[in-house]
Design a protein around this motif. Structure first.
Motif, PDB file in Angstrom:
ATOM      1  N   ILE A  13     -15.344  41.820  -8.696  1.00  0.00           N
ATOM      2  CA  ILE A  13     -14.000  41.223  -8.792  1.00  0.00           C
ATOM      3  C   ILE A  13     -13.232  41.444  -7.496  1.00  0.00           C
ATOM      4  O   ILE A  13     -12.577  40.532  -6.991  1.00  0.00           O
ATOM      5  N   LEU A  14     -13.334  42.640  -6.938  1.00  0.00           N
ATOM      6  CA  LEU A  14     -12.636  42.919  -5.678  1.00  0.00           C
ATOM      7  C   LEU A  14     -13.199  42.099  -4.523  1.00  0.00           C
ATOM      8  O   LEU A  14     -12.438  41.638  -3.656  1.00  0.00           O
ATOM      9  N   ILE A  15     -14.493  41.885  -4.496  1.00  0.00           N
ATOM     10  CA  ILE A  15     -15.079  41.038  -3.459  1.00  0.00           C
ATOM     11  C   ILE A  15     -14.581  39.601  -3.617  1.00  0.00           C
ATOM     12  O   ILE A  15     -14.249  38.935  -2.635  1.00  0.00           O
ATOM     13  N   PHE A  16     -14.492  39.135  -4.864  1.00  0.00           N
ATOM     14  CA  PHE A  16     -13.936  37.806  -5.147  1.00  0.00           C
ATOM     15  C   PHE A  16     -12.502  37.709  -4.627  1.00  0.00           C
ATOM     16  O   PHE A  16     -12.136  36.744  -3.957  1.00  0.00           O
ATOM     17  N   ILE A  17     -11.690  38.709  -4.930  1.00  0.00           N
ATOM     18  CA  ILE A  17     -10.290  38.734  -4.481  1.00  0.00           C
ATOM     19  C   ILE A  17     -10.221  38.797  -2.958  1.00  0.00           C
ATOM     20  O   ILE A  17      -9.434  38.085  -2.333  1.00  0.00           O
ATOM     21  N   LEU A  18     -11.047  39.632  -2.368  1.00  0.00           N
ATOM     22  CA  LEU A  18     -11.081  39.762  -0.911  1.00  0.00           C
ATOM     23  C   LEU A  18     -11.374  38.416  -0.249  1.00  0.00           C
ATOM     24  O   LEU A  18     -10.632  37.985   0.636  1.00  0.00           O
ATOM     25  N   ILE A  19     -12.422  37.746  -0.694  1.00  0.00           N
ATOM     26  CA  ILE A  19     -12.799  36.459  -0.102  1.00  0.00           C
ATOM     27  C   ILE A  19     -11.694  35.427  -0.329  1.00  0.00           C
ATOM     28  O   ILE A  19     -11.277  34.725   0.596  1.00  0.00           O
ATOM     29  N   THR A  20     -11.224  35.334  -1.553  1.00  0.00           N
ATOM     30  CA  THR A  20     -10.246  34.307  -1.905  1.00  0.00           C
ATOM     31  C   THR A  20      -8.936  34.481  -1.145  1.00  0.00           C
ATOM     32  O   THR A  20      -8.444  33.543  -0.511  1.00  0.00           O
ATOM     33  N   PHE A  21      -8.370  35.660  -1.195  1.00  0.00           N
ATOM     34  CA  PHE A  21      -7.020  35.853  -0.664  1.00  0.00           C
ATOM     35  C   PHE A  21      -6.998  36.098   0.832  1.00  0.00           C
ATOM     36  O   PHE A  21      -6.125  35.568   1.520  1.00  0.00           O
ATOM     37  N   LEU A  22      -7.917  36.884   1.359  1.00  0.00           N
ATOM     38  CA  LEU A  22      -7.908  37.124   2.800  1.00  0.00           C
ATOM     39  C   LEU A  22      -8.223  35.830   3.552  1.00  0.00           C
ATOM     40  O   LEU A  22      -7.560  35.509   4.543  1.00  0.00           O
ATOM     41  N   GLN A  23      -9.195  35.052   3.070  1.00  0.00           N
ATOM     42  CA  GLN A  23      -9.518  33.777   3.719  1.00  0.00           C
ATOM     43  C   GLN A  23      -8.319  32.850   3.679  1.00  0.00           C
ATOM     44  O   GLN A  23      -7.993  32.193   4.663  1.00  0.00           O
ATOM     45  N   SER A  24      -7.647  32.773   2.536  1.00  0.00           N
ATOM     46  CA  SER A  24      -6.504  31.883   2.399  1.00  0.00           C
ATOM     47  C   SER A  24      -5.362  32.304   3.321  1.00  0.00           C
ATOM     48  O   SER A  24      -4.732  31.461   3.969  1.00  0.00           O
ATOM     49  N   ILE A  68      -6.352  43.114   1.977  1.00  0.00           N
ATOM     50  CA  ILE A  68      -6.472  44.470   2.529  1.00  0.00           C
ATOM     51  C   ILE A  68      -6.554  45.494   1.402  1.00  0.00           C
ATOM     52  O   ILE A  68      -7.360  46.442   1.459  1.00  0.00           O
ATOM     53  N   LEU A  69      -5.739  45.322   0.356  1.00  0.00           N
ATOM     54  CA  LEU A  69      -5.819  46.227  -0.798  1.00  0.00           C
ATOM     55  C   LEU A  69      -7.192  46.153  -1.461  1.00  0.00           C
ATOM     56  O   LEU A  69      -7.715  47.171  -1.929  1.00  0.00           O
ATOM     57  N   ALA A  70      -7.784  44.965  -1.497  1.00  0.00           N
ATOM     58  CA  ALA A  70      -9.128  44.827  -2.062  1.00  0.00           C
ATOM     59  C   ALA A  70     -10.144  45.602  -1.230  1.00  0.00           C
ATOM     60  O   ALA A  70     -11.016  46.282  -1.788  1.00  0.00           O
ATOM     61  N   ILE A  71     -10.020  45.524   0.089  1.00  0.00           N
ATOM     62  CA  ILE A  71     -10.925  46.296   0.966  1.00  0.00           C
ATOM     63  C   ILE A  71     -10.763  47.793   0.702  1.00  0.00           C
ATOM     64  O   ILE A  71     -11.747  48.521   0.543  1.00  0.00           O
ATOM     65  N   PHE A 120      -6.850  33.083 -11.965  1.00  0.00           N
ATOM     66  CA  PHE A 120      -5.966  33.995 -12.691  1.00  0.00           C
ATOM     67  C   PHE A 120      -6.749  34.775 -13.750  1.00  0.00           C
ATOM     68  O   PHE A 120      -6.526  35.982 -13.916  1.00  0.00           O
ATOM     69  N   ILE A 121      -7.656  34.119 -14.430  1.00  0.00           N
ATOM     70  CA  ILE A 121      -8.451  34.811 -15.451  1.00  0.00           C
ATOM     71  C   ILE A 121      -9.274  35.937 -14.829  1.00  0.00           C
ATOM     72  O   ILE A 121      -9.314  37.052 -15.365  1.00  0.00           O
ATOM     73  N   VAL A 122      -9.917  35.665 -13.708  1.00  0.00           N
ATOM     74  CA  VAL A 122     -10.704  36.699 -13.030  1.00  0.00           C
ATOM     75  C   VAL A 122      -9.814  37.876 -12.641  1.00  0.00           C
ATOM     76  O   VAL A 122     -10.156  39.042 -12.884  1.00  0.00           O
ATOM     77  N   CYS A 123      -8.659  37.589 -12.063  1.00  0.00           N
ATOM     78  CA  CYS A 123      -7.755  38.654 -11.607  1.00  0.00           C
ATOM     79  C   CYS A 123      -7.174  39.437 -12.785  1.00  0.00           C
ATOM     80  O   CYS A 123      -7.038  40.665 -12.718  1.00  0.00           O
ATOM     81  N   MET A 124      -6.825  38.736 -13.864  1.00  0.00           N
ATOM     82  CA  MET A 124      -6.307  39.426 -15.061  1.00  0.00           C
ATOM     83  C   MET A 124      -7.384  40.301 -15.689  1.00  0.00           C
ATOM     84  O   MET A 124      -7.091  41.391 -16.186  1.00  0.00           O
ATOM     85  N   PHE A 125      -8.616  39.843 -15.669  1.00  0.00           N
ATOM     86  CA  PHE A 125      -9.710  40.667 -16.177  1.00  0.00           C
ATOM     87  C   PHE A 125      -9.828  41.929 -15.321  1.00  0.00           C
ATOM     88  O   PHE A 125     -10.064  43.024 -15.842  1.00  0.00           O
ATOM     89  N   GLY A 126      -9.630  41.773 -14.012  1.00  0.00           N
ATOM     90  CA  GLY A 126      -9.633  42.944 -13.131  1.00  0.00           C
ATOM     91  C   GLY A 126      -8.526  43.924 -13.497  1.00  0.00           C
ATOM     92  O   GLY A 126      -8.755  45.129 -13.557  1.00  0.00           O
ATOM     93  N   VAL A 127      -7.327  43.405 -13.757  1.00  0.00           N
ATOM     94  CA  VAL A 127      -6.228  44.279 -14.173  1.00  0.00           C
ATOM     95  C   VAL A 127      -6.595  44.995 -15.471  1.00  0.00           C
ATOM     96  O   VAL A 127      -6.401  46.209 -15.608  1.00  0.00           O
ATOM     97  N   TYR A 128      -7.179  44.257 -16.389  1.00  0.00           N
ATOM     98  CA  TYR A 128      -7.545  44.819 -17.693  1.00  0.00           C
ATOM     99  C   TYR A 128      -8.558  45.953 -17.561  1.00  0.00           C
ATOM    100  O   TYR A 128      -8.347  47.042 -18.119  1.00  0.00           O
ATOM    101  N   ILE A 129      -9.640  45.702 -16.833  1.00  0.00           N
ATOM    102  CA  ILE A 129     -10.693  46.730 -16.792  1.00  0.00           C
ATOM    103  C   ILE A 129     -10.353  47.897 -15.853  1.00  0.00           C
ATOM    104  O   ILE A 129     -10.930  48.965 -15.988  1.00  0.00           O
ATOM    105  N   MET A 130      -9.408  47.676 -14.945  1.00  0.00           N
ATOM    106  CA  MET A 130      -9.058  48.762 -14.017  1.00  0.00           C
ATOM    107  C   MET A 130      -7.830  49.554 -14.465  1.00  0.00           C
ATOM    108  O   MET A 130      -7.439  50.509 -13.815  1.00  0.00           O
ATOM    109  N   SER A 131      -7.222  49.130 -15.583  1.00  0.00           N
ATOM    110  CA  SER A 131      -6.040  49.844 -16.096  1.00  0.00           C
ATOM    111  C   SER A 131      -6.468  51.052 -16.911  1.00  0.00           C
ATOM    112  O   SER A 131      -7.460  51.076 -17.555  1.00  0.00           O
TER     113      SER A 131
END
Length: 131
Positions: A13-24, A68-71, A120-131
């Motif tokens: 999930i963090l790699i997904f976030i890293l690629i998506t947001f840092l690239q954007s 950066i937070l994902a890294i 959003f679903i991927v990121c919310m799942f990340g919030v869920y499992i990391m909480s």
């Protein structure tokens, strides 16, 4: 190595976030004129039309911070099995996506707004499992 194998989902999930947001974020910085030009047209006729450069700057900064937070989160999971920065990356990703969703809805780009749902679903799942 045990931290990696016990946190595959979190790391992916963090790699997904890293690629998506840092690239954007980097794309917005490297093609500022192209992005703001397209978005000025996209938001013409809305109350956001005069705020496009400010909105792009805010989104760009938040996307880069999210990446950066994902890294940092990946690094902390691998090194210390610590999920705190990973959780913050997921939360900030969700907030960013909500801001983008708001813009898409205001611009009446319903297909674009729908596209954000998967992210959003991927990121919310990340919030869920990391909480």
């Amino acid at each position: 190595m045990e931290n990696i194998s016990s946190n595959f989902t979190e790391l992916l999930i963090l790699i997904f976030i890293l690629i998506t947001f840092l690239q954007s974020g980097v794309d917005k910085a490297s093609d500022w004129n192209g992005n703001t030009g397209w978005l000025k047209d996209h938001f013409s006729g809305t109350f956001l039309s005069g705020m496009v450069p400010l909105m792009v700057a805010i989104i760009m900064i938040i996307e880069i911070i999210t990446g950066i937070l994902a890294i940092i989160g990946i690094w902390q999971i691998i090194g210390d099995n610590d999920l705190s920065m990973a959780l913050y990356a997921c939360i900030l990703a969700c907030v960013t996506l909500l801001m983008l969703l708001f813009g898409q809805r205001v611009a009446k780009d319903y297909a674009g707004a729908f596209t954000l749902t998967g992210y959003f679903i991927v990121c919310m799942f990340g919030v869920y499992i990391m909480s």
